[in-house]
Design an enzyme around this catalytic site. Structure first.
Site, short mmCIF file in Angstrom:
data_model
loop_
_atom_site.label_atom_id
_atom_site.label_comp_id
_atom_site.label_asym_id
_atom_site.label_seq_id
_atom_site.Cartn_x
_atom_site.Cartn_y
_atom_site.Cartn_z
CD GLN A 96 -2.84 -1.35 0.15
OE1 GLN A 96 -3.71 -0.49 0.07
NE2 GLN A 96 -2.74 -2.33 -0.75
CB ALA A 111 -11.63 0.79 2.38
CG HIS A 112 -7.28 0.47 -0.25
ND1 HIS A 112 -6.35 -0.50 -0.51
CD2 HIS A 112 -8.47 -0.02 -0.67
CE1 HIS A 112 -6.96 -1.52 -1.08
NE2 HIS A 112 -8.23 -1.26 -1.18
CG ASN A 113 -6.75 4.09 -3.24
OD1 ASN A 113 -6.40 2.93 -3.00
ND2 ASN A 113 -5.90 5.05 -3.51
#
Lengths: 347, 347, 347
Positions: free
Chosen positions: B196, B237-239
């Site tokens: 990540q 969560a990511h992004n």
């Protein structure tokens, strides 16, 4: 710890059938018990396990005792007696009293002489920690918080300023008690924080699970009454009140100013909207969504059970048009001159 | 803090009706106010409380002022003025600037001279902490993270490496900002981790609740714009990108690469699927399940309201067969030669 | 880290098409790549991006390679190869072995010589930490816990007593592993705690997300098999077993004694009731509510998709009376002498 069955019977207040000199070293489930273990039978439907168990003794009801071929402790509440036996055979290790050298304890904190403050703790000014408390490693207790006698904060618990916790609390790692509630005032398109001036008041014998959060009140306090049991990852918003002896399973969220009665149970993952009242003795099954007050004791539910993805998609496409479907049904009834029977399908 | 009503009026920019010398020591709800307190009335429906309140003064709108028998501060936004009054009367205690002796601060960190670093903190190399920041006890700030001026990390906050946080952030205990996103690549039946490589970028005036988690991006960054307010136990969560001045209540989960617009509100317990877009000014009620993009501002919902367990079971048995039920209805219509009216039941 | 394309091809086991001397410094998404970056194409539908990408090289399948105008690494699993390339170009910084001066490590703990114990950690007696482990700042590892070689606890992780974790674990901040399960016995209206005598046993290559909680077992252990991947804010209750290579997204709650098979995937926000079995290779979409065992591999769902608030209210008013609606339909069918076709609407 090893105890004779006679000593266990006495400590548990159970009638003994069998040899009081039998030694018991641990507890186990009936089907997995081995010699030296104490098992229990709470559900008569599982009586068949009595014939084959290898347990040295079994805790069971007077009715079930007739089916027991090994030694028995007779109890009107076998599960409770078993829990207590487990506690007697496996007592929680008690750390030595005193303050760990690495803990940072303000001179303005009052710590009972026999309390234990673990490594890397931070205890601020004005904090009071009662007799026999065990504050595990990494806990943070902010200014003015009070923790009643015999409480145990397992590890890495955060108690914010001025929170009051009663006697014999058990608080698991990661719990945060007394953080600011989510109070916002609109300022055009911006939000401005509303100071959270209340605190959290927790009664005696309360348990708070791992990573559970209880927010402090906005103007008045958030209140958790005696004997409330909270599982992990529960979110309790500001000014919630939870009545005595209510038990709440993991991942429940309770929005601001909701009031939950006494002796309620709330299943896992339930969401409870704000500013509503749940009466005493209400039981809510898991994953339910509580949008209105519940004034009558009983069992309540919502949530959609699992299906195959294919069936779910098909049914959801229909659910989107359920209102239309109901209108179509009404149209048919009208055309045919039928007045639908009212009935037990509609409460 | 004690302030005269005249000083409060001036600081809040409110017109004063009454004695400017009146002393105010705290704020309270209208119904529970006592002499010396300042209350507010935002909802005209509650005007009746004005007659009986014991508050020394009330903040209210010009329209409501006529009904007020005590001193009044006139505001076009009483809730906001009240929030500010509460802040003036109950200022957050400011810890002394400097680094607590028990904190571990890398020599490669740059800490503003007037910032405060609490007990048991860990601040790694390359970290920058702006003017006036208060980093409470037990916080961990990993290498290269930057925290803007005037921010407050209450206690036990974890900021992972290279995260960027703007000015005036408020971050509550247990929050984790910038942990690795949940990125997995299949390798036969095994999963392999996808590094990540992005970070989290947070604007000014953002609040992050207790035990809330914001994951770092996979290739690009997770972005939280100015003025976003996040309650407790939210998972981002990511992004994910969240637009300015959006407020999200507790226990919401937002899956990877979802984009949420500006000025949205999201109720508690909502789940938002990944890779979708929510437009500006969208409002989603609690416990909803967002499976598709929402392109039009407005109010959206899903989730099944609570019923008695008996009624719920009966209805769910029918819901399982809803598609079949719709087919049966169609069969009846066909038999009778009826074409259903299309209509407002179906959007 | 800078690597030549030739070295990358060799390390990744990919066929190289293009100049092996090309230097690669980072990875990027195909559409956002710049010279010096390595991108990937896993989905043939996105082939059009190949024409315009500015990447120096692209990882793609043999079938897609024909469409690539820049250098290429040929892989039968481009996503996996890309993940590994990202790891080669951006290796996790390895802290120096040894125990930070501020950590409190009991003399009865056994720490591998090349392990790293971060600032403000607490490591109790009987703990074993394997070769190459990285224990980040603020972690608490209680008595008797064992952590396998090559594991990484990022920061502020709590491992409770006697928990066993395999090799190469990755555990994110705020995770709590091995706290007491929520075991209660009734004593009239009171609840009494049931001692939680099991522990948590975790296999190799397991990941545990930020603020995720895994409770220890009551009598037997909670078991997480090899290769399980758990996202953030998951709650795993006591005596749950999760089979190898199952991946679970954020905010899932799994109640006590549930057994989940191998190679399952569970979407975000799912709730799984206790004491049920999920077979191997079952996939459950987000926000589903699992109330029964699932014995057949496949894709399963529940949960109500988002609608406008207006339509939702209308449909929910009908859903409350769905059982009655079905009875009305039956009455119509009976009146008309129609026997409904059974069929594919009902599984």
């Amino acid at each position: 710890v090893t105890l004779s069955l006679g000593v266990l019977a006495e400590r548990l207040g159970c009638e003994l059938r069998g040899d009081p000199a039998l030694t018991i070293t641990t507890v186990a489930a009936l089907e997995r018990a081995t010699p030296g273990t104490l098992a229990f039978l709470a559900n008569p439907k599982l009586r068949r396990h009595l014939a084959s168990t290898r347990a040295s003794a079994v805790i069971l009801t007077p009715d079930d005792a007739a089916y027991c071929t090994c030694a028995a402790l007779i109890s009107h509440n076998p599960h409770l007696s078993f829990a207590r036996a487990a506690g007697l055979l496996h007592p929680e290790p008690a750390p030595a009293p005193g303050i760990h050298a690495s803990a940072v304890v303000d001179t303005g904190a009052r710590i009972a002489r026999d309390a234990s403050i673990g490594a890397q703790c931070v205890v601020a000014t004005g904090v009071e920690i009662g007799a026999g408390c065990v504050i595990g490693p990494g806990c943070i207790i902010e200014r003015g918080a009070r923790i009643g006698a015999g409480s145990r904060l397992v590890a890495r618990v955060t108690i914010c300023h001025d929170v009051v916790i009663g006697a014999r609390a058990l608080i698991l790692p990661g719990a945060v008690i007394g953080a600011d509630g989510f109070g916002l005032a609109r300022d055009g398109e911006r939000w401005e924080r509303v100071p959270q001036l209340g605190t959290v008041r927790i009664g005696d014998d309360v348990e708070v699970g791992a990573n559970t959060t209880l927010d402090r009140g906005a103007l008045e306090d958030t209140v958790i009454e005696d004997g409330v049991k909270l599982d992990n990852q529960i979110q309790i918003a500001h000014n919630v009140c939870i009545g005595a002896h209510t038990a709440i399973a993991g991942c429940v969220g309770i929005a601001g100013s909701a009031t939950i009665g006494q002796r309620c149970t709330v299943g896992g993952g339930v969401g409870i909207a704000g500013h509503l009242n749940i009466a005493d003795d209400v039981h809510i099954t898991g994953m339910s969504f509580v949008t209105r007050s519940v004034n009558t004791p009983g069992l309540y539910s919502s949530g959609m059970p699992l299906e195959t993805n294919t069936l779910w998609k098909r049914n959801m496409a229909r659910l989107r048009r359920l209102d239309q479907l109901a209108r179509r049904l009404h149209q048919l009834e009208t055309t045919m001159g039928i007045t639908p029977e009212q009935g037990h399908g509609d409460e």
